[in-house]
Design a protein around this motif. Sequence first.
Motif, PDB file in Angstrom:
ATOM      1  N   ARG A  83      28.415  30.693  13.845  1.00 23.31           N
ATOM      2  CA  ARG A  83      27.443  30.681  14.939  1.00 23.31           C
ATOM      3  C   ARG A  83      26.050  30.325  14.470  1.00 23.31           C
ATOM      4  NH1 ARG A  83      24.437  29.289  17.786  1.00 23.31           N
ATOM      5  NH2 ARG A  83      23.447  30.222  19.613  1.00 23.31           N
ATOM      6  N   GLU A  84      25.621  30.869  13.364  1.00 22.15           N
ATOM      7  CA  GLU A  84      24.257  30.629  12.899  1.00 22.15           C
ATOM      8  C   GLU A  84      24.095  29.273  12.216  1.00 22.15           C
ATOM      9  OE1 GLU A  84      21.887  32.571  13.891  1.00 22.15           O
ATOM     10  OE2 GLU A  84      23.449  33.766  14.872  1.00 22.15           O
ATOM     11  N   GLN A  85      25.182  28.552  12.044  1.00 30.82           N
ATOM     12  CA  GLN A  85      25.119  27.231  11.416  1.00 30.82           C
ATOM     13  C   GLN A  85      25.058  26.102  12.437  1.00 30.82           C
ATOM     14  OE1 GLN A  85      28.379  26.782   8.608  1.00 30.82           O
ATOM     15  NE2 GLN A  85      28.282  28.952   8.082  1.00 30.82           N
ATOM     16  N   ILE A  86      25.292  26.439  13.711  1.00 32.45           N
ATOM     17  CA  ILE A  86      25.390  25.381  14.716  1.00 32.45           C
ATOM     18  C   ILE A  86      24.429  25.620  15.873  1.00 32.45           C
ATOM     19  CG2 ILE A  86      27.800  24.938  14.113  1.00 32.45           C
ATOM     20  CD1 ILE A  86      28.617  26.399  16.669  1.00 32.45           C
ATOM     21  N   GLY A 125      31.027  34.618  23.752  1.00 32.83           N
ATOM     22  CA  GLY A 125      30.987  35.777  22.871  1.00 32.83           C
ATOM     23  C   GLY A 125      29.773  35.784  21.963  1.00 32.83           C
ATOM     24  N   ILE A 126      28.634  35.312  22.475  1.00 33.97           N
ATOM     25  CA  ILE A 126      27.414  35.222  21.676  1.00 33.97           C
ATOM     26  C   ILE A 126      26.269  35.924  22.401  1.00 33.97           C
ATOM     27  CG2 ILE A 126      28.140  33.099  20.546  1.00 33.97           C
ATOM     28  CD1 ILE A 126      26.386  31.530  22.449  1.00 33.97           C
ATOM     29  N   ASP A 127      25.164  36.127  21.682  1.00 36.49           N
ATOM     30  CA  ASP A 127      24.013  36.840  22.240  1.00 36.49           C
ATOM     31  C   ASP A 127      22.963  35.915  22.844  1.00 36.49           C
ATOM     32  OD1 ASP A 127      25.071  39.297  21.409  1.00 36.49           O
ATOM     33  OD2 ASP A 127      24.216  39.041  19.395  1.00 36.49           O
ATOM     34  N   TYR A 128      22.957  34.656  22.430  1.00 35.02           N
ATOM     35  CA  TYR A 128      21.933  33.737  22.924  1.00 35.02           C
ATOM     36  C   TYR A 128      22.453  32.305  22.909  1.00 35.02           C
ATOM     37  CZ  TYR A 128      21.246  32.188  18.111  1.00 35.02           C
ATOM     38  OH  TYR A 128      21.445  31.659  16.854  1.00 35.02           O
ATOM     39  N   LEU A 129      21.860  31.494  23.773  1.00 36.56           N
ATOM     40  CA  LEU A 129      22.091  30.051  23.780  1.00 36.56           C
ATOM     41  C   LEU A 129      20.914  29.383  23.093  1.00 36.56           C
ATOM     42  CD1 LEU A 129      23.279  28.829  27.313  1.00 36.56           C
ATOM     43  CD2 LEU A 129      24.480  28.530  25.143  1.00 36.56           C
ATOM     44  N   ASP A 130      21.203  28.347  22.314  1.00 32.35           N
ATOM     45  CA  ASP A 130      20.099  27.580  21.730  1.00 32.35           C
ATOM     46  C   ASP A 130      19.392  26.758  22.798  1.00 32.35           C
ATOM     47  OD1 ASP A 130      20.325  28.010  18.707  1.00 32.35           O
ATOM     48  OD2 ASP A 130      22.382  27.515  19.271  1.00 32.35           O
ATOM     49  N   SER A 156      13.727  37.303  27.469  1.00 35.92           N
ATOM     50  CA  SER A 156      14.827  38.233  27.194  1.00 35.92           C
ATOM     51  C   SER A 156      15.562  37.888  25.906  1.00 35.92           C
ATOM     52  CB  SER A 156      15.820  38.224  28.357  1.00 35.92           C
ATOM     53  OG  SER A 156      16.553  36.996  28.389  1.00 35.92           O
ATOM     54  N   GLY A 157      15.344  36.670  25.387  1.00 30.46           N
ATOM     55  CA  GLY A 157      16.028  36.228  24.182  1.00 30.46           C
ATOM     56  C   GLY A 157      17.395  35.625  24.442  1.00 30.46           C
ATOM     57  N   LYS A 158      17.785  35.513  25.717  1.00 31.14           N
ATOM     58  CA  LYS A 158      19.103  34.960  26.029  1.00 31.14           C
ATOM     59  C   LYS A 158      19.167  33.443  25.843  1.00 31.14           C
ATOM     60  CE  LYS A 158      20.500  38.577  29.313  1.00 31.14           C
ATOM     61  NZ  LYS A 158      20.917  38.870  30.708  1.00 31.14           N
ATOM     62  N   VAL A 159      18.041  32.760  26.026  1.00 29.09           N
ATOM     63  CA  VAL A 159      17.988  31.305  25.862  1.00 29.09           C
ATOM     64  C   VAL A 159      16.729  30.950  25.089  1.00 29.09           C
ATOM     65  CG1 VAL A 159      18.000  29.057  26.991  1.00 29.09           C
ATOM     66  CG2 VAL A 159      19.179  30.983  28.086  1.00 29.09           C
ATOM     67  N   ARG A 160      16.892  30.129  24.058  1.00 32.50           N
ATOM     68  CA  ARG A 160      15.740  29.777  23.219  1.00 32.50           C
ATOM     69  C   ARG A 160      15.001  28.526  23.698  1.00 32.50           C
ATOM     70  NH1 ARG A 160      17.731  31.290  17.008  1.00 32.50           N
ATOM     71  NH2 ARG A 160      17.895  33.546  17.410  1.00 32.50           N
ATOM     72  N   HIS A 161      15.745  27.555  24.242  1.00 34.86           N
ATOM     73  CA  HIS A 161      15.128  26.301  24.679  1.00 34.86           C
ATOM     74  C   HIS A 161      15.798  25.831  25.966  1.00 34.86           C
ATOM     75  CE1 HIS A 161      13.109  25.967  20.773  1.00 34.86           C
ATOM     76  NE2 HIS A 161      14.264  26.301  20.231  1.00 34.86           N
ATOM     77  N   PHE A 162      15.103  24.925  26.679  1.00 33.95           N
ATOM     78  CA  PHE A 162      15.576  24.497  27.993  1.00 33.95           C
ATOM     79  C   PHE A 162      15.461  22.986  28.160  1.00 33.95           C
ATOM     80  CE2 PHE A 162      14.048  28.804  28.216  1.00 33.95           C
ATOM     81  CZ  PHE A 162      15.035  29.465  28.935  1.00 33.95           C
ATOM     82  N   GLY A 163      16.267  22.468  29.080  1.00 34.68           N
ATOM     83  CA  GLY A 163      16.215  21.054  29.393  1.00 34.68           C
ATOM     84  C   GLY A 163      16.921  20.796  30.705  1.00 34.68           C
ATOM     85  N   VAL A 164      17.165  19.516  30.959  1.00 27.61           N
ATOM     86  CA  VAL A 164      17.803  19.113  32.209  1.00 27.61           C
ATOM     87  C   VAL A 164      18.860  18.064  31.906  1.00 27.61           C
ATOM     88  CG1 VAL A 164      15.740  19.590  33.592  1.00 27.61           C
ATOM     89  CG2 VAL A 164      16.080  17.299  32.638  1.00 27.61           C
ATOM     90  N   SER A 165      19.598  17.712  32.940  1.00 22.62           N
ATOM     91  CA  SER A 165      20.613  16.671  32.811  1.00 22.62           C
ATOM     92  C   SER A 165      20.595  15.836  34.082  1.00 22.62           C
ATOM     93  CB  SER A 165      21.985  17.332  32.613  1.00 22.62           C
ATOM     94  OG  SER A 165      23.010  16.367  32.508  1.00 22.62           O
ATOM     95  N   ASN A 166      20.708  14.517  33.915  1.00 27.86           N
ATOM     96  CA  ASN A 166      20.787  13.603  35.066  1.00 27.86           C
ATOM     97  C   ASN A 166      19.544  13.642  35.947  1.00 27.86           C
ATOM     98  OD1 ASN A 166      23.676  12.812  34.583  1.00 27.86           O
ATOM     99  ND2 ASN A 166      23.981  14.994  34.952  1.00 27.86           N
ATOM    100  N   MET A 167      18.376  13.722  35.331  1.00 28.24           N
ATOM    101  CA  MET A 167      17.130  13.740  36.099  1.00 28.24           C
ATOM    102  C   MET A 167      16.194  12.620  35.666  1.00 28.24           C
ATOM    103  SD  MET A 167      16.027  17.693  36.758  1.00 28.24           S
ATOM    104  CE  MET A 167      17.221  18.927  37.278  1.00 28.24           C
TER     105      MET A 167
END
Length: 325
Positions: A83-86, A125-130, A156-167
């Motif tokens: 998990r911490e490698q990807i 099964g993870i604590d956060y999304l990159d 909250s630490g659940k998501v570190r970065h954000f983006g969009v798709s098809n915009m």
Amino acid sequence: MSYTQLPLHHHQIPASPLVLGCMRFGGEWDGLPITSDLVVEGHRAVEAALEIGINHFDLADIYTRGKAEYVLGQVLSENPGLREQIIIQSKCGIRLVGDDEGPQRYDTSAAHILASVDGILHRLGIDYLDILLLHRPDPLSHPQEIGDVLAKLHQSGKVRHFGVSNMGSEQIRLLQKHSRVPLIVNQLEMSLDKIGFVEAGVTVNRVQAKDNVFPYGTMEYCQAEHIQLQAWGPLAQGRFTGRVVEGQRPEIELTAELVNRMAKERGVTPESIVLAWLMKHPAGIQPVIGSIRPERILACRDAVETELTRYEWYELYSASCGRRM
């Protein structure tokens, strides 16, 4: 290869030039349970990706109706330390089936985004999304509501970065105006077959521009704002790399012939040529390889090191669009 540095590196995210798209993880888009064979299939795909240096994995909560995330989650649970490698990226914002509230639709309401992220993390099964992407533009979205929920997920630490798709650029600009966290990814369909991203620029003030649906200015806006452009469908469903193309439009057949000729001259796979064509663009496009077959993934091994000349790039572009510049 002296390729353009990925915009993700500007945000201190050490992403690989290629991404493995996990849309086919989990088998069919049905309600059947995940079998051990599907998990083994996922293991083999991840191993092939890691073998060629891919550390970035792309999912969506709807892929195989959630089973894709479950399979990758099982792979992670059976590989301690992986998990911490990807880098794990997923998407939300599409309701696949109708419910008591309405039909199949897009949904970027705060409640749906929050519930989607919790579901994604549970299945993986993870604590956060990159990285979390908003999958499609929702015409009923409220930019301020989205901005607030993205900030909440980040805090909250659940998501570190954000983006969009098809915009397009103006859709991103509006969202960014109301968001305290930066939007750093935009994933769009781009390939040697879907060349609208190039046509949008070169056909300005020409009659060909009227038929192009790719949002004009999006490539330039993303480059200026250090937004990572990712290409879904970069291998064009195999049209130039072995799929039978007889009977298709002449441009497909001609382009396939050119791809295979260039591959033979270099001693690389046709997949490497097709991806190298995308990656030569100065925006630093990240192709998202949507295959679960190890041999198909491994065939992309030399893409990063394959450097096309300007002549070759334009030769392929001209063949695909069916006209001279």
